[in-house]
Enzyme design. Structure first.
Site, short mmCIF file in Angstrom:
data_model
loop_
_atom_site.label_atom_id
_atom_site.label_comp_id
_atom_site.label_asym_id
_atom_site.label_seq_id
_atom_site.Cartn_x
_atom_site.Cartn_y
_atom_site.Cartn_z
N ASP A 67 0.92 -1.20 0.05
CA ASP A 67 0.05 -0.09 0.25
C ASP A 67 0.87 1.28 -0.06
O ASP A 67 2.10 1.27 0.40
CB ASP A 67 -0.94 0.03 1.28
CG ASP A 67 -0.22 -0.50 2.45
OD1 ASP A 67 0.94 -0.19 2.71
OD2 ASP A 67 -0.84 -1.33 3.35
N ASN A 136 -7.59 -3.90 14.67
CA ASN A 136 -8.81 -4.00 14.35
C ASN A 136 -8.89 -5.04 13.34
O ASN A 136 -9.91 -5.56 12.59
CB ASN A 136 -9.61 -3.01 13.53
CG ASN A 136 -8.93 -2.44 12.50
OD1 ASN A 136 -7.85 -2.79 11.50
ND2 ASN A 136 -9.36 -1.24 11.84
N HIS A 138 -7.02 -5.41 10.20
CA HIS A 138 -6.75 -4.91 8.85
C HIS A 138 -5.44 -5.70 8.44
O HIS A 138 -4.67 -5.83 9.24
CB HIS A 138 -7.06 -3.57 8.65
CG HIS A 138 -5.80 -2.81 9.09
ND1 HIS A 138 -5.97 -1.87 10.19
CD2 HIS A 138 -4.66 -2.89 9.10
CE1 HIS A 138 -4.92 -1.37 10.52
NE2 HIS A 138 -3.68 -1.89 9.67
N GLU A 143 -9.64 -2.35 5.69
CA GLU A 143 -10.52 -2.15 6.77
C GLU A 143 -11.48 -3.22 7.16
O GLU A 143 -12.19 -3.73 6.20
CB GLU A 143 -10.70 -0.66 7.06
CG GLU A 143 -9.66 0.32 6.93
CD GLU A 143 -8.86 0.47 8.41
OE1 GLU A 143 -8.85 -0.45 9.29
OE2 GLU A 143 -7.93 1.36 8.36
#
Length: 236
Positions: A67, A136, A138, A143
């Site tokens: 990314d 979380n 990811h 996400e």
């Protein structure tokens, strides 16, 4: 899936570097999928050491990163291109033209997503993909959501991710709110996946690896991959 528990970050970094190094030795012209953040820094240090000691040759290796932040040029100190140059690319004999990240400063981000997905496939796909995991769940910047994104795409970062990444910026207002990331489908096409996680991620990691497969915990999709190795620390 193999889950390997180690004592600390140093052991995790050493083992991850051994596995990545073995991939390079096995296939000198391999495609490595790379990650950023604090988790892989020690791994990159070990790979640099191996290169300097003459044990690893990166001259034929191709790399693709997961990314990049939207709105940042590659020479911005907060960009992931800059991070990779600083921690790995400039310290081993990788050919710069063989190192690839999304262009977060592209004028047409949708077109850039298409370009990057096509680039990964044109290289023959990823032989070994290195991953971290967010608090979380990811992976990359995928996400929690209602579905698993199949291809490279732009994503709006959650407040928790922005908060987590703010330690790398002078002000939280400077943290980009969007990123380009490989899709979950793109990640799953890798031949092998290596996930590293510190002790602070043990709770979400257990949920991801033993709970139900759901896009609300993106890393849970790794349960469906045929060749995943997880290295987790018992302590920080």
């Amino acid at each position: 899936m193999r889950v390997l528990e180690v004592s600390n970050y140093e052991e995790m970094s050493a083992l991850a570097a051994e596995l990545i190094g073995a991939q390079v030795l096995l296939k000198p012209r391999c495609v490595l999928g790379l990650a950023t953040g604090s988790s892989p820094i020690g791994t990159y240090e070990r790979l640099v050491e191996a290169h300097r000691e003459g044990r690893l040759d990166f001259s034929q290796v191709r790399t693709v990163n997961l990314d990049e932040y939207c709105g940042l040029r590659g020479d911005d100190p907060n960009s992931y291109r800059f991070f990779m140059d600083h921690h790995l690319f400039s310290r081993v004999n990788l050919q710069r033209e063989n190192t690839h990240l999304p262009n977060g400063a592209a004028p047409d981000l949708e077109e850039e997503c298409h370009r990057y997905e096509a680039l990964i496939q044109s290289l023959g796909g990823v032989d070994l993909q290195l991953l971290g995991i967010g608090r979380n769940g990811h992976i990359g910047f995928n996400e929690p959501s209602d579905s698993f994104p199949p291809v490279v795409h732009t994503v709006q970062l959650t407040e928790s991710t922005i908060q987590a990444n703010s330690r790398l910026f002078e002000r939280i207002e400077d943290v980009p709110t969007q990123a380009i990331t490989m899709g979950v489908g793109t990640i799953l096409k890798a031949e092998r996946i290596l996930l590293i996680a510190g002790a602070d991620k043990r709770y979400i990691l257990e949920e991801a690896l033993t709970g139900r497969v759901t896009p609300q915990v993106p890393a849970s999709v790794l349960q469906l991959h045929r060749d995943v190795t997880v290295i987790v620390c018992r302590e920080e």
